[in-house]
Each structure stands twice: as structure tokens, then as C-alpha cells.
Motif scaffolding. Sequence first.
Motif, PDB file in Angstrom:
ATOM      1  N   ALA A 192       0.827  -1.210   0.000  1.00 16.93           N
ATOM      2  CA  ALA A 192       0.000   0.000   0.000  1.00 16.93           C
ATOM      3  C   ALA A 192       0.858   1.256   0.000  1.00 16.93           C
ATOM      4  O   ALA A 192       0.583   2.229  -0.714  1.00 16.93           O
ATOM      5  CB  ALA A 192      -0.933  -0.014   1.216  1.00 16.93           C
ATOM      6  N   LEU A 193       1.920   1.259   0.802  1.00 13.98           N
ATOM      7  CA  LEU A 193       2.807   2.421   0.866  1.00 13.98           C
ATOM      8  C   LEU A 193       3.456   2.693  -0.481  1.00 13.98           C
ATOM      9  O   LEU A 193       3.609   3.858  -0.890  1.00 13.98           O
ATOM     10  CB  LEU A 193       3.875   2.185   1.936  1.00 13.98           C
ATOM     11  N   ASN A 194       3.839   1.642  -1.183  1.00 15.86           N
ATOM     12  CA  ASN A 194       4.483   1.820  -2.471  1.00 15.86           C
ATOM     13  C   ASN A 194       3.582   2.540  -3.469  1.00 15.86           C
ATOM     14  O   ASN A 194       4.058   3.256  -4.356  1.00 15.86           O
ATOM     15  CB  ASN A 194       4.905   0.465  -3.033  1.00 15.86           C
ATOM     16  N   GLU A 195       2.267   2.362  -3.331  1.00 15.28           N
ATOM     17  CA  GLU A 195       1.315   3.006  -4.235  1.00 15.28           C
ATOM     18  C   GLU A 195       1.121   4.486  -3.941  1.00 15.28           C
ATOM     19  O   GLU A 195       0.670   5.230  -4.800  1.00 15.28           O
ATOM     20  CB  GLU A 195      -0.036   2.278  -4.168  1.00 15.28           C
ATOM     21  N   VAL A 196       1.421   4.899  -2.713  1.00 17.18           N
ATOM     22  CA  VAL A 196       1.195   6.309  -2.339  1.00 17.18           C
ATOM     23  C   VAL A 196       2.495   6.963  -1.866  1.00 17.18           C
ATOM     24  O   VAL A 196       2.466   7.927  -1.103  1.00 17.18           O
ATOM     25  CB  VAL A 196       0.103   6.409  -1.238  1.00 17.18           C
ATOM     26  N   ALA A 197       3.625   6.432  -2.310  1.00 16.63           N
ATOM     27  CA  ALA A 197       4.917   6.948  -1.856  1.00 16.63           C
ATOM     28  C   ALA A 197       5.152   8.393  -2.281  1.00 16.63           C
ATOM     29  O   ALA A 197       5.924   9.112  -1.647  1.00 16.63           O
ATOM     30  CB  ALA A 197       6.045   6.061  -2.381  1.00 16.63           C
ATOM     31  N   SER A 198       4.477   8.845  -3.347  1.00 22.82           N
ATOM     32  CA  SER A 198       4.669  10.217  -3.835  1.00 22.82           C
ATOM     33  C   SER A 198       3.864  11.247  -3.042  1.00 22.82           C
ATOM     34  O   SER A 198       4.064  12.444  -3.213  1.00 22.82           O
ATOM     35  CB  SER A 198       4.279  10.294  -5.317  1.00 22.82           C
ATOM     36  N   GLU A 199       2.958  10.788  -2.187  1.00 22.58           N
ATOM     37  CA  GLU A 199       2.144  11.718  -1.392  1.00 22.58           C
ATOM     38  C   GLU A 199       2.972  12.335  -0.264  1.00 22.58           C
ATOM     39  O   GLU A 199       4.033  11.822   0.103  1.00 22.58           O
ATOM     40  CB  GLU A 199       0.941  10.979  -0.791  1.00 22.58           C
ATOM     41  N   GLU A 200       2.452  13.451   0.271  1.00 22.47           N
ATOM     42  CA  GLU A 200       3.094  14.053   1.435  1.00 22.47           C
ATOM     43  C   GLU A 200       2.937  13.128   2.647  1.00 22.47           C
ATOM     44  O   GLU A 200       2.114  12.210   2.641  1.00 22.47           O
ATOM     45  CB  GLU A 200       2.474  15.428   1.733  1.00 22.47           C
ATOM     46  N   LEU A 201       3.714  13.410   3.697  1.00 21.46           N
ATOM     47  CA  LEU A 201       3.756  12.509   4.847  1.00 21.46           C
ATOM     48  C   LEU A 201       2.381  12.343   5.501  1.00 21.46           C
ATOM     49  O   LEU A 201       1.954  11.211   5.767  1.00 21.46           O
ATOM     50  CB  LEU A 201       4.766  13.022   5.881  1.00 21.46           C
ATOM     51  N   LEU A 202       1.667  13.452   5.758  1.00 21.62           N
ATOM     52  CA  LEU A 202       0.381  13.356   6.455  1.00 21.62           C
ATOM     53  C   LEU A 202      -0.663  12.633   5.622  1.00 21.62           C
ATOM     54  O   LEU A 202      -1.307  11.693   6.129  1.00 21.62           O
ATOM     55  CB  LEU A 202      -0.110  14.755   6.857  1.00 21.62           C
ATOM     56  N   PRO A 203      -0.884  13.021   4.342  1.00 21.34           N
ATOM     57  CA  PRO A 203      -1.834  12.247   3.531  1.00 21.34           C
ATOM     58  C   PRO A 203      -1.438  10.781   3.395  1.00 21.34           C
ATOM     59  O   PRO A 203      -2.293   9.897   3.388  1.00 21.34           O
ATOM     60  CB  PRO A 203      -1.795  12.953   2.168  1.00 21.34           C
ATOM     61  N   ARG A 204      -0.141  10.533   3.293  1.00 19.63           N
ATOM     62  CA  ARG A 204       0.333   9.155   3.191  1.00 19.63           C
ATOM     63  C   ARG A 204      -0.056   8.359   4.436  1.00 19.63           C
ATOM     64  O   ARG A 204      -0.550   7.223   4.340  1.00 19.63           O
ATOM     65  CB  ARG A 204       1.851   9.167   3.035  1.00 19.63           C
ATOM     66  N   ALA A 205       0.138   8.978   5.613  1.00 15.85           N
ATOM     67  CA  ALA A 205      -0.205   8.296   6.867  1.00 15.85           C
ATOM     68  C   ALA A 205      -1.705   8.057   6.960  1.00 15.85           C
ATOM     69  O   ALA A 205      -2.151   6.977   7.365  1.00 15.85           O
ATOM     70  CB  ALA A 205       0.281   9.123   8.055  1.00 15.85           C
ATOM     71  N   ILE A 206      -2.502   9.065   6.566  1.00  8.04           N
ATOM     72  CA  ILE A 206      -3.968   8.923   6.627  1.00  8.04           C
ATOM     73  C   ILE A 206      -4.441   7.813   5.690  1.00  8.04           C
ATOM     74  O   ILE A 206      -5.286   6.986   6.057  1.00  8.04           O
ATOM     75  CB  ILE A 206      -4.655  10.260   6.275  1.00  8.04           C
ATOM     76  N   ILE A 207      -3.888   7.784   4.482  1.00  7.30           N
ATOM     77  CA  ILE A 207      -4.268   6.754   3.515  1.00  7.30           C
ATOM     78  C   ILE A 207      -3.948   5.364   4.063  1.00  7.30           C
ATOM     79  O   ILE A 207      -4.775   4.439   3.976  1.00  7.30           O
ATOM     80  CB  ILE A 207      -3.547   6.982   2.170  1.00  7.30           C
TER      81      ILE A 207
END
Length: 376
Positions: free
Chosen positions: A163-178
Motif C-alpha cells: 500500500a505504501l508503495n502506491e502512495v509513496a509520492s504523497e506528502e507525509l500526512l496524507p500518506r499516513a492517513i491513507i
Amino acid sequence: MAGGLFALLDDVAALVRLSAASLDDVAAGASRAGVKAAGVVVDDAAVTPKFVEGVDPKRELPIIKRIAFGSLINKILIILPIILLLSEFVPWLLTPLLMVGGTYLCFEGAEKIFEKFGWVEHHEEPKKESKHGKKDDGNAEKKIVRSAITTDFVLSCEIMVIALNEVASEELLPRAIILVVVALAITVGVYGSVALIVKMDDIGLHMAQKEKPSTQKFGRFLVKAMPKLLGGLSVIGTFAMLWVGGHIILVGTDELGFHALYDFVHHLEEPVAAIAGVGGFLGWLVNTFFSLILGAVWGGIVAGIAIGFTALLKSGNKNDKDTATASKDDETPAETVPADRSADPSSSADTSSTADHGAGPKPNYAPRRSKGPFES
């Protein structure tokens, strides 16, 4: 005053739109991440019901609830902080880490195929019945929950890293929320499905006792369908692990600089992807097929190495045991030869008398003293 109020309302509206856009981004990111983790999710749903086999039906749902809670702790409190820190400070480590996880998925899938064909022994330990009755029920449940949560930890690591690999380009906070959304959604989905699966036979039995013939028929169908459903989930989970693991290896090797495999598959995708209407689906199908093949080959190689190494260790342990046994035999003293009893006639007499008279009184063979002149 009115202008200030309208400006405030405009700011509120802009904030709402921004929040809605953020929620859309979170939902889209969670959806992408969840789809990529589907293979592990199916396998998780197929594996977990096995932990409550033979358990009192009244305790099935409480045990699943405890396992689900432990799974959430695994994902949110342990795995999530670690992988977020890694992605933030050492992002280059994400691809190798993902490939390690993909290799594990391929290995698990290949090992299940080997077990199916009887090439390796099934590694699950047989369940032992308690000798102490209900007093040990609490300890037995703790062992079941602990074992299930340990297995879940490995699968949860795969889910969260994928899952992290799919959203690695997001900022830290949105990444954590996702990732939190993914963890919650997958845990609820998996263990909700598991609860439904393990209670399917109970529901079927309850329906089979109803008066209405159609209800009885459907209840019997549910009871008969449960083993087939578990078997089907296991097969789907095996192929899904090989597909997901193979795709991770395919993309990972390309990102690490080895482009041959990815370019080969991509070259095969291009002709079918150009077909109008169904090109996208056919391209995905080609990629999935070759990812599955790669996962099976990769997993077969790793499983073969692991099986060979395990056999080598067992052979070494067996040789050590044989050597130890032989040395013990060498150290065992020879049987003591009985001493010659010919010099002791009383001893010989005692032995023969015991044999002849069995359990009777032992006769006295001492030489008699001559009577004196005044003795009668």
C-alpha cells in the motif's frame, strides 16, 4: 461588515472544497493501495478460518474479534510508524524491502503448490487436545490468538508495504492517513468475511431446521458449500500471492536497473493494449499472466533452496544423533560374566533348590551336628 462576512464564507467554502479534494485523494489512494494488496488480503481471509477449527462455536466470534484487534495493533501501532520513517528518511530502501516481501509471497505460493502435489510435507502442526478440560480453555484460546496474530503480522507487513508503495509520492500526512484508512478497511473486510465464513455452517444448520422446505434446502446448501468455499479461497489466494509477488519482482528488478524482464512483458502488452474497447483489460491480463509465471518460477527457486537447506540441516542433525548413539554404545560396559560357583557348593545348592522348589520354603542344607551322649 457584509464584505467581511462574504469573505469569511468564501474562505470556509474554499476550505470545504480543499477538504473534499483531500478526502477524494485519500479515497483514491486507499483504493489504489487496497487493490494492489488484494492478493495478500485473499490469502489472509483463506488462512484465518483454520485457526478456529475445532473450537467451541460459542467462542469462534470472540476469538476472531481478538485476532482482528491484534491485527489492527500490528498494522497501525507497529508496522505503520516503521515504514513511514523508512519512506521518509531512506526511501531508496522501499523497493528492496518490497522485493523481499514479494519473494516471501512467491515462496509461500510455490510451497503450497509443492504441498498440493505431495513434493513436501504439510508444515502445519496437528492440534493437540487438552487433558485438563475447561481449565485449559483460556490458555488454548491465548495460544490460538497469539499464533494467528503472528501469522497476521507477516501478511500485514506485506499489505502495508504494498500500500505504501502506491502512495509513496504523497506528502507525509496524507500518506499516513491513507495507510490508516487501508489498515482499517482491510482489517474490517478480512475479519468480517472470516466471521461470516466460520459461522456459515451454523447459519446453515439453523436454516435447515426451519419448516419451510426452501429454507431447509438453502441451509443444507450453506453447510455443504463452506468446505468448497474455503478450498476455493485457498486456491485463489495461492494464485493471487504468485501474481502479486511476481509483479513486485517484475517492477522491482526494473527499478533496480535490470530492465530485460519488464521490457519483455511490456513489449507483449503493447499489441493487445491497442485493441479498441478491451485493450486495457487485455493488457492487464497479459501482465498478470506473466507476473504469475514469474512468481511461480521465482518462488519455486526460493522454495527449492529452502527445502534443500532444511533437508541438509536435518541430515546433519541425524548424523550427529547417529554418531552420539554409536559413541554411547561403545562406552557401554560388556556384560559381566558370572563368577565360577564350583568352589562354593552351598551357592550351587541354593540356586538349584530355588529352581526346583519354586516359591516354597527354602530347605536347609547345612551339615547336621552329631548328637551328644546326653541328647535324645
